[in-house]
Design a protein around this motif. Structure first.
Motif, PDB file in Angstrom:
ATOM      1  N   ALA A   1      86.701  52.426 -86.533  1.00  0.00           N
ATOM      2  CA  ALA A   1      85.481  51.811 -87.078  1.00  0.00           C
ATOM      3  C   ALA A   1      85.793  50.337 -87.300  1.00  0.00           C
ATOM      4  CB  ALA A   1      85.092  52.480 -88.384  1.00  0.00           C
TER       5      ALA A   1
ATOM      6  N   ARG B   1      79.007  47.533 -88.811  1.00  0.00           N
ATOM      7  CA  ARG B   1      80.126  48.441 -88.552  1.00  0.00           C
ATOM      8  C   ARG B   1      79.811  49.250 -87.297  1.00  0.00           C
ATOM      9  NH1 ARG B   1      80.386  53.546 -92.011  1.00  0.00           N
ATOM     10  NH2 ARG B   1      79.305  54.337 -90.178  1.00  0.00           N
TER      11      ARG B   1
ATOM     12  N   THR C   1      81.396  52.296 -84.815  1.00  0.00           N
ATOM     13  CA  THR C   1      82.424  53.335 -84.717  1.00  0.00           C
ATOM     14  C   THR C   1      82.463  53.862 -83.291  1.00  0.00           C
ATOM     15  OG1 THR C   1      81.863  53.955 -86.970  1.00  0.00           O
ATOM     16  CG2 THR C   1      83.231  55.504 -85.759  1.00  0.00           C
TER      17      THR C   1
ATOM     18  N   GLY D   1      84.496  53.177 -92.948  1.00  0.00           N
ATOM     19  CA  GLY D   1      84.899  54.079 -91.862  1.00  0.00           C
ATOM     20  C   GLY D   1      86.057  55.004 -92.178  1.00  0.00           C
TER      21      GLY D   1
END
Lengths: 289, 431
Positions: B50, B213, B215, B321
């Motif tokens: 992440a 963010r 991932t 994450g």
């Protein structure tokens, strides 16, 4: 003894590896303490002595010392027990995994690979620790080259290095990357250490020159595949251990004369070191490991 | 209006906050000290990564766009807009710090050693497009919105097609970007492109950009730097907060070096701690010929000593994450379950030609950039022990000056002059 020192290439290896260790600790801030060094060296020498006693062979401290110094340079762990185990495994595997008077795996390599495999990250190798200062790479190449030439197995190192350069350069050309990228990858102390001190181990590589070249190319390709196709770390260490399994097959396919560390010593007319007689009941001669 | 594509950007920092501990924490050197600095959090567990990026973009939001090469196609659920405070908190928590101590009355008997004060346990919770794309060999793999951003995930067959498509869609790429895009395309990487939706941004009444963010699942544990070095004006600073499960994170294709730490420095540095840290970092970079990555902090997130900000609760770490953490959102992680490595990288195209590849090691030995300032006792010697203290003091002060000169490269004469001037102005603390 003084004359033996002048001809046995292992003294060069010990000197070069020892110098690299001192350089690494003092100049590159390796996280290696002198107690860590003494644990590993005690463990390799102790195991060598024990195994020699059990198998009634000559106690060969020089090879054990080379394995120990290589472990000090490469093996990283916080546990002194695992550091000691690395030393035990490196030497014990030489005596356990043998075929036709030579060992199947490079001792340092197999110890590192086995411990990385089973300790879930508690043992690791830091391939970036040497940096890529060109001067240092050049120096290591010269020193390593000297060792290999004395060990008369320059072919495997050169064949590996050529294959590796082709693969690294080839990939960058294919990806249209600037040449600074492959050059950065090649100017790496870890690569030179592997080339001149690990894959070139004459006691584990195939006997014939053709076999050694095939072996070197195979190690380079598998290491490249692991590192650049599978995005794993330490591709060359994994690759060497895996490809070493194929050495007997390569020897069968491409036979050649077996290497003996004593060749250089034998060739010296004034040398008086006693060579042990073959063990009484064993099919294999009792060679020092 | 063309949008300028940016890569990895920005960092801000929490207001100063002091915490009591054994000694007193007085200042920190956070990412704000360095010009052109970016900040990234990188949480890694198995093959899951992440990456959270903060942008300090100061220009017209209409012109902002971000492009990140990613190894796989990213789905809508894999993208989240986070609050800027999360990265600010990590920055403050891990920043190198100056601590100060006061020498005790040397005439008194030496006390028995005591256990360090426990770390704090409690804390406050804190359209045309698609057709054109096909024609250019560009595939819009995904298209969605996240917070104030409009997101596209692109794949391409040829870099020239991608360049033309981006230009046609009002993205402005720096000169020299095409060969870099080309090599990523050949590695089958995808491109995550974000731009600001001005309507939503205005509706939410926010004037700054929040971190994104992203991932993804991939064996690749790397940070794509190369696009960021195209057309960059001089070296850039990047702070990476690597969040890991088992131990310290280091680079495999560059040297990772510990910054000098736990060093005693003279008192007069206190008001200029930022200058000191910048000079020390500049010198460390020069010594390593700008080819190394520096570890400024590595610690188990289950505790800290000294804590230079509130501990980071699991809620924040999960947001960044760290999905493996178990336990209450408001608590800090259990010891041994979560580690943070703060890496400081000064990079340019010449010295960092390839993307940084990382590995997680089994190293759990704590490290923090910590610089210690001791204030001498200003009383009088009343016994032999006190006399010995005052006899030793000039030697200690000289050692502090030498340490400062060694770390920063500042001239020893200048340091001595400043030390002398400070002594004149220093007010006795113990009288």
């Amino acid at each position: 003894m003084a004359k033996a020192m002048a001809v046995d290439p292992r003294y060069y290896q010990i000197t070069v590896l020892g110098s690299l260790l001192i350089y690494g600790v003092l100049a590159l801030d390796f996280e290696v303490t002198w107690s860590y060094v003494s644990i590993i060296l005690t463990s390799v020498l102790g195991t060598q002595w024990l195994c020699s006693w059990m198998t009634k062979t000559v106690f060969e401290w020089r090879s054990a010392m080379i394995s120990g110094l290589s472990l000090c340079l490469l093996c990283r762990t916080q546990s002194w027990q695992l550091a000691a185990l690395a030393g035990v495994l490196a030497i014990a595997t030489k005596f356990v995994f043998r075929r036709g008077g030579k060992h199947s795996f490079n001792p340092t390599n197999i110890a590192l690979v086995l411990l990385m495999l089973v300790t879930e990250g508690r043992v690791w190798v830091s391939p970036g620790q040497w940096g890529n200062v060109a001067f240092f790479a050049f120096l290591m190449a010269c020193l390593g080259g000297l060792v290999v030439m004395r060990a008369a197995r320059a072919d495997v190192a050169l064949a590996f290095l050529t294959s590796w350069i082709i693969l690294i350069m080839g990939r960058s050309l294919w990806l249209h990357e600037p040449m600074t990228i492959p050059l950065h990858r090649l100017q790496n102390g870890a690569l030179l250490l592997f080339t001149f001190f690990m894959i070139s181990d004459p006691r584990t590589t195939p006997d014939s020159r053709a076999g050694r070249i095939v072996f070197a190319m195979l190690v380079a390709w598998c290491g490249w595949w692991w590192q650049f196709r599978m995005f794993g770390t330490n591709g060359l260490l994994w690759s060497l251990a895996a490809c070493s399994v194929l050495t007997p097959f390569i020897d069968w396919l491409l036979p050649g004369p077996r290497y003996d560390w004593r060749q250089g010593i034998k060739s010296h007319p004034d040398h008086h070191e006693k060579i042990p007689a073959p063990s009484a009941g064993g099919a294999e001669p009792a060679l020092p490991c | 209006m063309k949008k300028s594509l940016l890569l990895l950007l920005a960092a801000l920092s929490l207001p100063f906050r002091a915490e009591a501990f054994c000694g007193f924490y007085v200042a920190r050197a956070d990412s704000k000290l360095f010009n052109q600095s970016s900040q990234v959090a990188l949480a890694r567990d198995g093959n899951s990564t992440a990456i959270t990026m903060a942008s300090d973009y100061q220009g017209d939001l209409k012109e902002f766009a971000l492009i990140i090469p990613v190894p796989t196609v990213v789905e809508k659920d894999d993208v989240k807009v986070l609050e800027k405070a999360l990265l600010d908190h990590l920055d403050a928590y891990t920043a190198p710090r100056l601590v100060e101590y006061w020498d005790p009355d040397p005439n008194l008997p030496v006390p028995m050693p005591v256990m360090p004060m426990a770390a704090f346990d409690a804390f406050a919770g804190s359209p045309k497009r698609a057709d054109g794309a096909r024609a250019r060999g560009v595939v819009i793999e995904r298209q969605f919105s996240a917070g104030e951003y409009d997101i596209l995930v692109l794949s391409a067959k040829q870099s020239d097609g991608l360049m033309i498509w981006l230009k046609e869609n009002d993205y402005k790429l720096p000169e020299g970007a095409e060969p870099v895009l080309d090599s990523y395309i050949r590695q089958n990487m995808k491109f995550f492109v974000a731009k600001v939706n001005l309507g939503r941004q205005a509706k939410e009444g926010r004037t700054w950009l929040r971190p994104l963010r992203v991932t993804y699942q991939s064996r690749k544990f790397m940070l794509p730097l190369r696009l960021g070095t195209v057309n960059a004006k001089g070296p850039q600073d990047l702070i990476v907060h690597a969040l890991s499960r088992n131990g310290r994170v280091e680079a495999t294709n560059y040297r990772t070096v510990r910054l000098p730490s736990d060093t005693e420095i003279p008192e007069h540095v206190k008001p200029q701690f930022g200058d000191f840290y910048r000079a020390m970092f500049d010198r460390a970079v020069a010594i390593e010929k700008m080819s190394a990555i520096f570890t400024e902090y590595f610690w188990d997130m289950g505790w800290c000593d000294p804590c230079s900000s509130d501990p980071v609760p699991m809620r924040e770490l999960r947001e960044l994450g760290c999905k493996w953490l178990k336990g209450d959102d408001n608590n800090r992680p259990e010891q041994g379950t979560m580690f943070i490595t703060r890496l400081h990288i000064r990079y340019d195209r010449e010295h960092f030609p390839e993307d940084i590849v990382f590995q997680e090691t089994g190293d759990t030995k704590n490290l923090q950039g910590r610089y210690v300032m001791n204030h001498p006792w200003h009383g009088k010697a009343t016994n032999d022990q006190g006399k010995r203290y005052f006899e030793e003091l000039p030697k200690r002060q000289e050692q502090w000056a030498q340490n400062l000169a060694r770390l920063t490269g500042w001239k020893i004469e200048d340091i001595h002059a400043k030390q002398a001037a400070y002594k004149e102005t220093a007010k006795p603390k113990h009288e």
